[in-house]
Design an enzyme around this catalytic site. Structure first.
Site, PDB file in Angstrom:
ATOM      1  N   ILE A 165       0.909  -1.034  -0.383  1.00 26.06           N
ATOM      2  CA  ILE A 165       0.205   0.017   0.218  1.00 26.06           C
ATOM      3  C   ILE A 165       0.587   1.302   0.115  1.00 26.06           C
ATOM      4  CG2 ILE A 165      -1.867   1.386   1.659  1.00 26.06           C
ATOM      5  CD1 ILE A 165      -2.355  -2.173   0.046  1.00 26.06           C
ATOM      6  N   ASP A 166       2.210   1.769   0.906  1.00 23.74           N
ATOM      7  CA  ASP A 166       2.905   2.646   0.719  1.00 23.74           C
ATOM      8  C   ASP A 166       3.418   2.059  -0.921  1.00 23.74           C
ATOM      9  OD1 ASP A 166       2.786   2.950   3.316  1.00 23.74           O
ATOM     10  OD2 ASP A 166       4.623   1.922   4.065  1.00 23.74           O
ATOM     11  N   ILE A 167       3.015   1.421  -1.258  1.00 25.39           N
ATOM     12  CA  ILE A 167       4.330   1.644  -2.912  1.00 25.39           C
ATOM     13  C   ILE A 167       3.480   2.245  -3.644  1.00 25.39           C
ATOM     14  CG2 ILE A 167       5.341   0.356  -4.709  1.00 25.39           C
ATOM     15  CD1 ILE A 167       7.102   0.617  -2.220  1.00 25.39           C
TER      16      ILE A 167
END
Length: 371
Positions: A165-167
């Protein structure tokens, strides 16, 4: 491409720093502000057991190439004034504070744009500006449905092995910032661009979301199998104990697979929907055939007929691929992976001058002297 751009990074961990590295790879000057009192970016300490690194952990090196590290404590007035002066000269600010913290520190968009009306401010939050919860990738994967979808049918919900999700949020923010640059080129106006981890995750559910919203089918865990296609994502062991994955996306491809394997199947298996409905029976028949064929022989036949298939490989094997090697960054004994790979192949060498991941505060004197 972006050699005249100046970026101030007030972000840590993965999402925001990934955006900073993206701009650095495209030639921008990226200044990363780190609090020396806290040891800088927390990922400097995120080391695997026995990892032989200095203050630049392997994790830190995944998203901090090309930057200058400036050690400043924003709770100290003179350090805050330096950051404000830097922001006044920058095109973009990247921030990842919990809602309300940027305002308390004096580095929110509204506070910084007073001295730089053309400023583009990119902000990553966990749940949006109106929710002050801290966003953690693992929790977002749980809350946004990813873990409920991931894992074997009879096993527990499973987190992805990377901070997916960060990516994804980083990619969303890059898009927003690039659009803001286009807008500024046309209107001479700055922008505030916000991306939340939760909305990024929900937007990235793609067909799984519409399986529920349109088809009213509540997706469930089924390993690597695809909910809408079969055999797609299913893996099989060959005669020489190699595991290959099939990604058959059409009835035509499946027909070619049947001919290669010399399979006798029910006639209705020629239709994808029936294969999905009878996946377990189908996979048993495929496994029985594939376990009697050498992997190299099978892969060659599949590729000749343009049937999508590949070996399941570990990372050592991945980075022996020529395509993977082309994505590598290599300097001062450190290796990393490029954040941006959508470029003309003739320009791969242009980032030879990219700085390696910085030590904490390595460029403080250099940057402050030029303010």
């Amino acid at each position: 491409m972006l050699g005249e751009l100046k970026v101030l990074e007030l972000a840590s961990v993965l999402a925001g720093p990934s955006v900073g590295q993206f701009f650095a790879e495209l030639g921008a000057e990226v200044i990363k502000i780190e609090n020396p009192k806290n040891g800088g970016d927390v990922t400097r300490l995120w080391k695997t057991p026995g990892e032989p690194t200095d203050d630049r952990s392997a994790y830190f090196c995944s998203c901090n190439w090309g930057k200058k590290s400036v050690a400043l404590d924003l709770t100290i007035q003179k350090d805050l004034e330096i950051v404000k002066k830097l922001a006044a000269k920058c095109d973009i600010v990247i921030a990842s504070y919990k809602p309300g913290d940027a305002e308390k520190l004096g580095v929110s968009y509204l506070q910084l744009k007073t001295s730089n009306p053309q400023l583009i401010y990119g902000q990553i939050t966990g749940y949006g500006s109106d929710d002050n919860r801290v966003g953690y990738d693992a929790v977002i994967q749980a809350e946004a449905g990813f873990m409920a979808l991931n894992g074997e049918h009879d096993g527990p919900p499973t987190k992805m092995p990377v901070a997916l999700i960060d990516i994804l949020a980083a990619h969303h923010l890059k898009e927003g910032l690039l659009l803001a640059l286009l807008k500024r080129a046309k209107t001479n106006e700055g922008s505030f661009v916000e991306v939340s981890l939760l909305q990024t995750a929900v937007a990235s559910l793609a067909n799984q979301a519409t399986n529920w919203l349109v088809g009213k089918k509540l997706p469930s865990r089924q390993g690597s199998a695809h909910p809408n296609i079969a055999p797609y994502g299913d893996s099989f062991v060959t005669q020489d104990s190699k595991r290959i994955l099939l990604a058959v996306g059409s009835d035509k491809q499946f027909d070619q697979l049947v001919k290669i394997l010399e399979l006798q199947l029910p006639e209705d298996f020629s239709v994808n929907q029936q294969r999905v409905a009878h996946r377990k029976e189908l996979n048993k028949l495929l496994a029985e055939k594939i376990m009697n064929i050498n992997s190299e022989v099978l892969i060659k036949k599949l590729r000749t007929k343009k049937i999508p298939a590949g070996f399941i490989q570990n990372l050592k094997e991945v980075f022996e691929l020529p395509q993977a090697m082309e994505t590598l960054l290599n300097k001062d004994g450190l290796q990393g992976v490029r954040n941006y790979v959508g470029r003309d192949s003739r320009s791969w060498k242009q980032d030879a001058g990219l700085l390696p991941p910085p030590h904490l505060g390595e460029h403080t004197e250099e940057v402050v002297r030029l303010i």
